[in-house]
Design a protein around this motif. Structure first.
Motif, PDB file in Angstrom:
ATOM      1  N   VAL A 289       0.837  -1.200   0.000  1.00 49.34           N
ATOM      2  CA  VAL A 289       0.000   0.000   0.000  1.00 49.34           C
ATOM      3  C   VAL A 289       0.872   1.250   0.000  1.00 49.34           C
ATOM      4  N   LEU A 290       1.931   1.163   0.758  1.00 44.48           N
ATOM      5  CA  LEU A 290       2.861   2.287   0.893  1.00 44.48           C
ATOM      6  C   LEU A 290       3.503   2.617  -0.453  1.00 44.48           C
ATOM      7  N   LEU A 291       3.889   1.580  -1.174  1.00 40.60           N
ATOM      8  CA  LEU A 291       4.549   1.768  -2.478  1.00 40.60           C
ATOM      9  C   LEU A 291       3.578   2.271  -3.522  1.00 40.60           C
ATOM     10  N   GLU A 292       2.379   1.681  -3.532  1.00 42.65           N
ATOM     11  CA  GLU A 292       1.427   1.994  -4.602  1.00 42.65           C
ATOM     12  C   GLU A 292       0.518   3.172  -4.255  1.00 42.65           C
ATOM     13  N   GLY A 293       0.496   3.531  -2.955  1.00 35.93           N
ATOM     14  CA  GLY A 293      -0.421   4.599  -2.542  1.00 35.93           C
ATOM     15  C   GLY A 293      -1.871   4.234  -2.834  1.00 35.93           C
ATOM     16  N   ASN A 294      -2.169   2.932  -2.846  1.00 36.38           N
ATOM     17  CA  ASN A 294      -3.507   2.435  -3.170  1.00 36.38           C
ATOM     18  C   ASN A 294      -4.450   2.628  -1.971  1.00 36.38           C
ATOM     19  N   GLN A 295      -5.318   3.638  -2.079  1.00 36.60           N
ATOM     20  CA  GLN A 295      -6.136   4.006  -0.928  1.00 36.60           C
ATOM     21  C   GLN A 295      -7.217   2.968  -0.630  1.00 36.60           C
ATOM     22  N   ARG A 296      -7.695   2.267  -1.673  1.00 35.02           N
ATOM     23  CA  ARG A 296      -8.710   1.246  -1.425  1.00 35.02           C
ATOM     24  C   ARG A 296      -8.086   0.080  -0.622  1.00 35.02           C
TER      25      ARG A 296
END
Lengths: 214, 214
Positions: free
Chosen positions: B33-40
């Motif tokens: 999540v940290l790498l992709e910034g994927n908020q979902r």
């Protein structure tokens, strides 16, 4: 049997109040140490954490003795198991106080603007700890809920401290190294607030069997 | 009676392994999540934390049932009481993963230099969690001690990340707001390492009755 149970619970309450007082003192002293940069006092907080750890183990033993000897059920069992959970949070509060002292020991922090809010955080969290132990001993649901609600205030204080740290850094009042250290300290106070909230939630559970997680 | 105790302990072990797997997955996902910034995905980690909380309560109930029904003593009692303590640490690991996701949810962090070390921290702590559960189930003292020793490596990684954050801020690679967020995330990983160490210490206690605090 019942009388013996009540005697043991009395001892448990006294021990919990003592552990609570140790935590409260530790939190109060972190702030003094922070203001004065007194490294010897910082060392003392770190040493005192061992007393908290020892007391936690002692209370834990007492809880298991009560469970094994009295085989409590329903609310009686909830009171003992809540105590078992609460002491884990109290031990962690002692750890966080030692962590704050640890930062003060290696850095000289001075007294920036942020310290006013940090003082508020120290005061607020110390009072949360006292109140939640009080709520447990008196089995006072209202007081426990007050502590839980108060956690939002501590979280807001953390956000304010974070803003002040950023401003202090931008204005050159605190160096970047000091700023990161301040942020860590604020975070430790915020965690202490979380632990006090956990304790209060265990008090609610001990009274009515309902826990937040359910 | 003994057979029933052993059956219940089997169930306890299976449940602990499941809870451990949930924690391990949560830690692994925080880094994605940290790498992709994927908020979902960040939202999902936060939601999944409720599953961890529910499982903790379930295991806790099982432990109390075992204590009340079987009245275990000596090493048997230590195994059950260690489980009771371990699940508190596991639940906190779930909380820290959710805290990391919470930061990612509100800020877009990008991929600075510090992220390489953060990845190391995520990997190291996820593996510590797996190992300490393994050590408990196999009652493997050596493996438990490996986890305890490994905590120093995670602490060193934290110091390295902190240095990298300072450098990144000084070079203008990360803004001051991002830097404080990164530091919080690194601190959460460090805490996860502390909780894994606590679990390993409870494993040692369950095997030989000695706890660090004594």
């Amino acid at each position: 049997m019942r009388e013996r149970f009540e005697q043991q619970m009395e001892i448990l309450h006294t021990e919990l109040i003592e552990l609570g007082a140790l935590c409260e003192q530790a939190i109060g002293r972190t702030y003094e140490v922070l203001l004065e940069g007194n490294q010897r006092a910082a060392e003392e907080i770190i040493k005192k954490d061992q007393v908290v750890d020892a007391k936690e183990r002692e209370i834990e033993d007492l809880c298991f003795r009560i469970i094994l000897q009295q085989q409590p059920v329903a609310r009686d069992l909830r009171q003992v198991s809540a105590a078992l959970k609460m002491i884990t949070d109290m031990e962690r509060i002692g750890d966080q106080a030692a962590d704050i002292a640890d930062i003060v020991k290696v850095t000289s922090l001075g007294v920036p603007d942020a310290s006013i809010r940090l003082k508020d955080m120290a005061k607020a969290t110390a009072s949360m700890v006292t109140k939640c132990i009080d709520a447990y001993v008196k089995q006072d649901l209202k007081l426990a809920r007050e502590v839980i609600d108060f956690d939002d205030i501590v979280d807001d204080l953390f956000d304010e401290v974070k803003d002040e740290i950023l401003q202090g850094m931008r204005k050159g009042i605190t160096t970047d190294v000091q700023s990161l250290d301040y942020l860590m300290i604020a975070k430790y106070y915020e965690r202490i607030g979380d632990h006090a909230t956990n304790i209060a939630e265990w008090v609610v559970y001990s009274i009515n069997g309902h826990h937040k997680g359910e």
